[in-house]
Design a protein around this motif. Structure first.
Motif, mmCIF file in Angstrom:
data_model
loop_
_atom_site.group_PDB
_atom_site.id
_atom_site.type_symbol
_atom_site.label_atom_id
_atom_site.label_comp_id
_atom_site.label_asym_id
_atom_site.label_seq_id
_atom_site.Cartn_x
_atom_site.Cartn_y
_atom_site.Cartn_z
ATOM 1 N N ASN A 84 0.831 -1.202 0.000
ATOM 2 C CA ASN A 84 0.000 0.000 0.000
ATOM 3 C C ASN A 84 0.865 1.252 0.000
ATOM 4 O O ASN A 84 2.037 1.192 0.369
ATOM 5 N N SER A 85 0.270 2.339 -0.397
ATOM 6 C CA SER A 85 0.970 3.635 -0.406
ATOM 7 C C SER A 85 2.303 3.542 -1.134
ATOM 8 O O SER A 85 3.340 4.002 -0.640
ATOM 9 N N LEU A 86 2.267 2.965 -2.299
ATOM 10 C CA LEU A 86 3.501 2.747 -3.059
ATOM 11 C C LEU A 86 4.117 4.061 -3.512
ATOM 12 O O LEU A 86 3.410 5.044 -3.790
ATOM 13 N N LYS A 87 5.434 4.051 -3.599
ATOM 14 C CA LYS A 87 6.205 5.235 -3.973
ATOM 15 C C LYS A 87 6.959 4.965 -5.278
ATOM 16 O O LYS A 87 7.347 3.827 -5.547
ATOM 17 N N PRO A 88 7.205 5.991 -6.057
ATOM 18 C CA PRO A 88 7.936 5.779 -7.327
ATOM 19 C C PRO A 88 9.293 5.104 -7.126
ATOM 20 O O PRO A 88 9.709 4.309 -7.980
ATOM 21 N N GLU A 89 9.957 5.397 -6.030
ATOM 22 C CA GLU A 89 11.276 4.794 -5.798
ATOM 23 C C GLU A 89 11.197 3.313 -5.458
ATOM 24 O O GLU A 89 12.233 2.649 -5.322
ATOM 25 N N GLU A 90 9.979 2.805 -5.328
ATOM 26 C CA GLU A 90 9.809 1.368 -5.085
ATOM 27 C C GLU A 90 9.606 0.586 -6.377
ATOM 28 O O GLU A 90 9.312 -0.612 -6.339
ATOM 29 N N THR A 91 9.769 1.267 -7.482
ATOM 30 C CA THR A 91 9.783 0.580 -8.766
ATOM 31 C C THR A 91 10.958 -0.386 -8.789
ATOM 32 O O THR A 91 12.107 -0.009 -8.546
ATOM 33 N N ALA A 92 10.652 -1.651 -9.050
ATOM 34 C CA ALA A 92 11.682 -2.679 -8.980
ATOM 35 C C ALA A 92 11.108 -3.997 -9.469
ATOM 36 O O ALA A 92 9.895 -4.140 -9.648
#
Length: 122
Positions: A84-92
């Motif tokens: 939840n509350s995903l952030k762009p820097e968690e793209t992986a």
């Protein structure tokens, strides 16, 4: 032997949610600790979460505590990662992992899936 197949990745906007699944094959799934890792472009693979087989105890990286939840269904031989509350820097690429103890899973040892791509747009 344990084989792992991840699914559920995709494209989501920042602040959104995704649920990843990892289906395992092998008769000893219920006695394996399970975990999730991720690897962003140009970065090393990092631990995200793990769950023990014996008491269901859960472990999380500080960066995801309060937002991600790991769970498992031994009957379905599946482990999940609710994000939840995903952030762009968690793209992986997110990888599922399994081994006989939580400590070795967290250390990055044991079995690995092929990964599923998660892209978080800003």
């Amino acid at each position: 032997q344990v084989q792992l197949v991840e699914s559920g990745g995709g494209l989501v906007q920042a602040g959104g949610s995704l649920r990843l699944s990892c289906a395992a094959s092998g008769r000893t799934f219920s006695t394996f600790a399970m975990g999730w890792f991720r690897q962003a472009p140009g970065k090393e693979r990092e631990f995200v979460a793990a769950i023990s087989w014996s008491d269901g105890r859960k472990y999380y990286a500080d960066s995801v505590k309060g937002r991600f939840t790991i769970s498992r269904d031994n009957a379905k031989k599946t482990v999940y990662l609710q994000m939840n509350s995903l952030k762009p820097e968690e793209t992986a690429v997110y990888y599922c992992a399994a081994d006989q103890s939580t400590s070795t899973v967290v250390a990055g040892e044991g079995y690995w899936g092929q990964g599923t791509q998660v892209t978080v747009s800003s």
